[in-house]
Design a protein around this motif. Structure first.
Motif, PDB file in Angstrom:
ATOM      1  N   UNK A  40       0.826  -1.205   0.000  1.00 49.55           N
ATOM      2  CA  UNK A  40       0.000   0.000   0.000  1.00 49.55           C
ATOM      3  C   UNK A  40       0.861   1.255   0.000  1.00 49.55           C
ATOM      4  N   UNK A  41       1.903   1.234   0.820  1.00 55.46           N
ATOM      5  CA  UNK A  41       2.761   2.423   0.918  1.00 55.46           C
ATOM      6  C   UNK A  41       3.482   2.687  -0.412  1.00 55.46           C
ATOM      7  N   UNK A  42       3.917   1.628  -1.026  1.00 53.54           N
ATOM      8  CA  UNK A  42       4.624   1.802  -2.308  1.00 53.54           C
ATOM      9  C   UNK A  42       3.657   2.311  -3.382  1.00 53.54           C
ATOM     10  N   UNK A  43       2.462   1.743  -3.418  1.00 56.04           N
ATOM     11  CA  UNK A  43       1.485   2.195  -4.423  1.00 56.04           C
ATOM     12  C   UNK A  43       1.049   3.631  -4.160  1.00 56.04           C
ATOM     13  N   UNK A  44       0.936   3.984  -2.869  1.00 53.33           N
ATOM     14  CA  UNK A  44       0.586   5.380  -2.526  1.00 53.33           C
ATOM     15  C   UNK A  44       1.681   6.330  -3.003  1.00 53.33           C
ATOM     16  N   UNK A  45       2.915   5.909  -2.801  1.00 57.73           N
ATOM     17  CA  UNK A  45       4.039   6.768  -3.221  1.00 57.73           C
ATOM     18  C   UNK A  45       4.070   6.906  -4.749  1.00 57.73           C
ATOM     19  N   UNK A  46       3.807   5.815  -5.434  1.00 55.56           N
ATOM     20  CA  UNK A  46       3.760   5.861  -6.899  1.00 55.56           C
ATOM     21  C   UNK A  46       2.688   6.837  -7.363  1.00 55.56           C
ATOM     22  N   UNK A  47       1.554   6.764  -6.678  1.00 51.88           N
ATOM     23  CA  UNK A  47       0.430   7.637  -7.029  1.00 51.88           C
ATOM     24  C   UNK A  47       0.754   9.092  -6.686  1.00 51.88           C
ATOM     25  N   UNK A  48       1.338   9.293  -5.500  1.00 56.78           N
ATOM     26  CA  UNK A  48       1.658  10.666  -5.055  1.00 56.78           C
ATOM     27  C   UNK A  48       2.685  11.324  -5.973  1.00 56.78           C
ATOM     28  N   UNK A  49       3.609  10.547  -6.459  1.00 53.28           N
ATOM     29  CA  UNK A  49       4.656  11.107  -7.328  1.00 53.28           C
ATOM     30  C   UNK A  49       4.244  11.106  -8.799  1.00 53.28           C
ATOM     31  N   UNK A  50       3.046  10.601  -9.048  1.00 52.59           N
ATOM     32  CA  UNK A  50       2.543  10.581 -10.431  1.00 52.59           C
ATOM     33  C   UNK A  50       3.396   9.710 -11.336  1.00 52.59           C
ATOM     34  N   UNK A  51       3.935   8.638 -10.773  1.00 50.48           N
ATOM     35  CA  UNK A  51       4.777   7.738 -11.582  1.00 50.48           C
ATOM     36  C   UNK A  51       3.882   6.899 -12.480  1.00 50.48           C
ATOM     37  N   UNK A  52       4.152   6.979 -13.750  1.00 51.25           N
ATOM     38  CA  UNK A  52       3.353   6.206 -14.701  1.00 51.25           C
ATOM     39  C   UNK A  52       4.207   5.115 -15.303  1.00 51.25           C
ATOM     40  N   UNK A  53       3.550   4.008 -15.525  1.00 52.91           N
ATOM     41  CA  UNK A  53       4.227   2.940 -16.242  1.00 52.91           C
ATOM     42  C   UNK A  53       4.235   3.356 -17.713  1.00 52.91           C
ATOM     43  N   UNK A  54       5.423   3.403 -18.352  1.00 56.03           N
ATOM     44  CA  UNK A  54       5.460   3.932 -19.708  1.00 56.03           C
ATOM     45  C   UNK A  54       4.575   3.163 -20.679  1.00 56.03           C
TER      46      UNK A  54
END
Lengths: 188, 181
Positions: B60-74
């Motif tokens: 959950x924490x990793x997915x939240x961070x991905x979402x917060x940083x707007x990291x997109x899978x190319x």
């Protein structure tokens, strides 16, 4: 290494990661399967829990963005460990550059940080062992950790660290001697 | 200062390990024993502490961070395959276009050559050849042009000499006798 009895297979995870619709499910499984082993690998390199958590998250961000670069030539586990190792070494390098600019009070900065970490409560021999590990050069620390703490085979280590088995054996031998010397000095 | 008790414990552990390595095949124990190392090889010794439930919410924490940083899978692997296919089709189309362009250019060039040859009249050819008598054998010239066209036309050559003089220069003595000038 993840427990194969309770975790899904690499093939299953990779299959899920291949589809847009199941990618998140695959990624969750990947974190569940490898999160713990990657954390400990990183933690023993950076030694401080907070830093390990930060590096672990960065590692998973890299994995999230670059899983399609995994070509299946090596084991998934090897590929993940390679990313984690590189991420931890980069972190330590940047931390070292920052600390080089600050005032030096004589104590190794990593040892100082480790002692200040609330999640480091080792004492006696274990404490000295980790202090000795913290004093090893970073790449030698990676070799020592993979062999000593994770009991990884030299062949697997060679694939992760991109080094020959002979060089790894020599590096581990020297690391053991350094660690022992430090422990002896501290004990006498 | 570490106690003597600790040192004894450490050394007895090492001795125990060496004894165990004889009983059980363990590469790390064997290796440490071969090195004469005193480092303990048991897993319980090497533990570090981690916050409780740290791993429980790691996903959950990793997915939240991905979402917060707007990291997109190319791209997904599937779309990467699509991109590869598109790339291959684009390359094939480019080769085809180049092929058509080359063939078209060849045809246009041949047509232009034919058109320019067709546009020349006999007079054009005669004028061209008469201006350059050194390029043509008189016998060949007589084969393609009427004799009166070239023999008695007082055209000047580039160096100012009359063309019939140049022509005479090229004739043999026998041919000059035959001319009956």
């Amino acid at each position: 290494m993840p427990n194969r009895d309770t975790t899904p297979s690499d093939e299953h995870i990779l299959r899920l990661l291949q589809s847009e619709h199941t990618y998140e499910q695959g990624f969750r499984l990947l974190v569940r399967a490898y999160g713990k082993s990657l954390y400990w690998h990183i933690r023993r390199l950076v030694l401080v829990h907070e830093d390990a958590d930060d590096v672990l998250q960065n590692t998973f961000i890299k994995i999230y963005q670059g899983i399609e670069r995994f070509e299946g030539k090596s084991k998934l586990f090897t590929w993940l460990y390679r990313i984690a190792t590189n991420e931890a070494l980069s972190f330590l390098e940047s931390r070292r550059r920052q600390q080089a600019a600050s005032l030096d009070d004589g104590e190794d900065p990593l040892v100082r940080r480790m002692h200040a970490d609330p999640w480091f409560d080792a004492d006696g021999l274990q404490r000295r062992l980790y202090e000795a590990v913290a004093r090893l050069p970073e790449k030698q620390r990676a070799v020592f950790n993979l062999r000593y703490f994770e009991e990884m085979s030299y062949e697997e280590m060679a694939r992760i660290l991109n080094t020959s088995v002979g060089a790894l054996k020599a590096s581990f031998h020297h690391a053991v001697k350094k660690v022992e010397t430090y422990i002896r000095e501290q004990s006498s | 200062m570490p106690s003597r008790k600790w040192k004894l414990t450490f050394e007895s552990k090492a001795a125990k390990l060496q004894a165990m390595s004889i009983e059980k095949d363990d590469p790390l124990r064997d290796e440490l024993a071969q090195q004469g190392s005193l480092l303990p090889a048991d897993a319980s010794f090497r533990r570090l502490r981690v916050p409780e439930d740290y791993f429980a919410d790691l996903e959950e924490r990793i997915l939240q961070r991905l979402s917060a940083e707007g990291v997109c899978r190319p791209f997904s692997t599937a779309s990467r395959f699509h991109l590869r296919a598109i790339g291959r089709w684009a390359a094939a189309a480019a080769v085809l276009v180049l092929g058509f362009w080359w063939a078209h250019r060849q045809r246009v060039s041949a047509d232009q050559k034919a058109a320019s040859a067709m546009e020349l009249s006999t007079d054009d050819i005669a004028t061209y050849l008469l201006a350059r008598p050194e390029m043509v054998d008189p016998q060949e010239l007589s084969a393609v042009l009427p004799v009166e066209t070239w023999m008695f036309t007082p055209l000047d050559s580039a160096d100012g000499a009359p063309s019939w003089e140049l022509f005479l220069r090229d004739l043999s003595t026998e041919e000059l006798d035959k001319l009956n000038l």
